[in-house]
Design an enzyme around this catalytic site. Structure first.
Site, PDB file in Angstrom:
ATOM      1  N   ARG A 208      36.208  31.670  44.620  1.00 55.69           N
ATOM      2  CA  ARG A 208      36.846  30.407  44.247  1.00 55.69           C
ATOM      3  C   ARG A 208      37.982  30.127  45.220  1.00 55.69           C
ATOM      4  NH1 ARG A 208      36.365  33.339  39.282  1.00 55.69           N
ATOM      5  NH2 ARG A 208      34.954  32.342  37.785  1.00 55.69           N
TER       6      ARG A 208
ATOM      7  N   LYS B 243      39.613  34.397  37.302  1.00 56.26           N
ATOM      8  CA  LYS B 243      40.084  33.667  36.120  1.00 56.26           C
ATOM      9  C   LYS B 243      40.460  34.630  35.008  1.00 56.26           C
ATOM     10  CE  LYS B 243      37.793  29.168  36.470  1.00 56.26           C
ATOM     11  NZ  LYS B 243      36.843  28.245  35.806  1.00 56.26           N
TER      12      LYS B 243
ATOM     13  N   HIS C 189      34.170  24.653  46.344  1.00 50.47           N
ATOM     14  CA  HIS C 189      33.196  24.932  45.290  1.00 50.47           C
ATOM     15  C   HIS C 189      31.771  24.646  45.742  1.00 50.47           C
ATOM     16  CE1 HIS C 189      32.094  25.875  41.181  1.00 50.47           C
ATOM     17  NE2 HIS C 189      31.257  24.860  41.218  1.00 50.47           N
TER      18      HIS C 189
ATOM     19  N   ARG D 257      30.733  27.796  47.290  1.00 51.85           N
ATOM     20  CA  ARG D 257      30.543  28.787  46.213  1.00 51.85           C
ATOM     21  C   ARG D 257      29.211  28.530  45.513  1.00 51.85           C
ATOM     22  NH1 ARG D 257      32.899  32.219  42.244  1.00 51.85           N
ATOM     23  NH2 ARG D 257      32.641  31.492  40.095  1.00 51.85           N
TER      24      ARG D 257
ATOM     25  N   HIS E 164      31.792  35.571  36.355  1.00 54.49           N
ATOM     26  CA  HIS E 164      31.511  34.771  35.160  1.00 54.49           C
ATOM     27  C   HIS E 164      31.563  35.638  33.910  1.00 54.49           C
ATOM     28  CE1 HIS E 164      29.077  31.732  37.775  1.00 54.49           C
ATOM     29  NE2 HIS E 164      30.358  31.456  37.764  1.00 54.49           N
TER      30      HIS E 164
ATOM     31  N   TYR F 104      23.040  28.116  38.414  1.00 53.68           N
ATOM     32  CA  TYR F 104      22.595  28.347  39.785  1.00 53.68           C
ATOM     33  C   TYR F 104      21.082  28.512  39.876  1.00 53.68           C
ATOM     34  CZ  TYR F 104      27.530  28.697  40.517  1.00 53.68           C
ATOM     35  OH  TYR F 104      28.868  28.397  40.542  1.00 53.68           O
TER      36      TYR F 104
END
Length: 291
Positions: free
Chosen positions: A145, A169, A240, A243, A267, A276
């Site tokens: 990210r 995150k 992004h 990514r 994730h 994806y």
């Protein structure tokens, strides 16, 4: 009240800056809708009102994905109101979200040719070729990210072990594998980076951050990619997008499993990783014409 909501998302939920801004914006829009609809200030959330708002968005042909995001924002606000003892019940539940067919077409996936062009022009940059090529390689083959790449420190790079140590995150730690392209890009850039006299511990630095110990901001990422957008004939180019290329490429070409990709991309929810699986419209057209 809304300012307290921002603090709640930042300090209690530890959401990213992008998520905080998005949720804040969604709640403000709902407040505006509520005021116009009922001529009173929003105090608490009521299921009937939220249901009417959902129908209002559907009537305006807002995409189901966007509506679900807005409902997620309101559900988060609902949690905040309960914490503040303004209301006691959750009015938005999983059943309120629109069920979306998991398989989808995505026309915003950049191609291998696009990525090769970006790398080509980055390698030719007269002033920052090693830096830019390294930056693009970490996004493209590491799936980082923007916030992760700007906060990457030199000590987080373990070239010998072929790993990057990433804090993602929610302050979650993960390791990202360094492939051969990333390895050479990092090695070449660090050989140049180590000649710079600075106490800044971060991998990527700017003229402004040179004499500080602070990371660069997100605008740094956008400025680098903006340089190559026109040369590559791309309508848009942002972190992004690269990514997303990594995620799609890992699934469709490299053979990653969903679980492996989720671990690499950081994730928490595997359903996030399933996006994806998206396929380009052109690929589906080729398959459909074989019927």
């Amino acid at each position: 009240m809304i300012e307290g909501f921002i603090d709640f998302m930042k300090n209690e939920l530890r959401l990213s800056e992008n998520s905080i801004n998005s949720y804040y914006s969604d709640v403000k829009l709902y407040e505006k809708y509520y005021k116009l609809s009922f001529d009173e200030e929003l105090i608490e959330l009521v299921y009937t009102d939220v249901s009417m708002y959902k129908q209002h968005l559907l009537n305006k042909s807002i995409s189901p994905k966007t509506i679900n995001r807005k409902l997620t924002s309101l559900r988060t606000y609902n949690e905040f109101l309960i914490k503040e003892k303004i209301q006691t019940n959750m009015v938005i539940n999983n059943r309120d979200f629109i069920k979306i067919q998991k398989f989808s077409l995505n026309n915003n996936i950049i191609t291998v040719q696009d990525v090769n062009k970006i790398k080509h022009y980055a390698a030719k940059d007269l002033k920052h070729s090693k830096r830019d090529f390294c930056f693009i390689s970490l996004l493209t083959y590491g799936g980082l990210r923007a916030s992760e790449i700007t906060n990457l420190k030199i000590n987080d790079i373990k070239l010998k072990e072929r790993q990057l140590y990433i804090i993602g995150k929610g302050e979650k730690f993960r390791t990202v594998i360094i492939n051969n392209i990333m390895y050479l890009a990092i090695e070449n850039y660090l050989s140049e980076r180590n000649k710079i006299e600075t106490e800044n511990p971060y991998v990527f630095i700017s003229q402004k951050s040179l004499n500080t110990t602070q990371p660069v901001n997100r605008n740094f990422c956008n400025r680098i990619l903006e340089k190559y957008k026109n040369s590559c004939n791309l309508d848009d180019l942002h972190p992004h997008l690269l990514r997303h290329y990594f995620g799609s490429n890992a699934i469709h070409n490299a053979g990653y499993s969903i679980e492996q990709l989720a671990a690499q991309m950081g994730h928490s929810n595997i359903n996030t990783t399933k996006q994806y699986l998206d396929t380009k419209k052109e690929d589906m057209m080729d398959l459909a014409n074989k019927l």
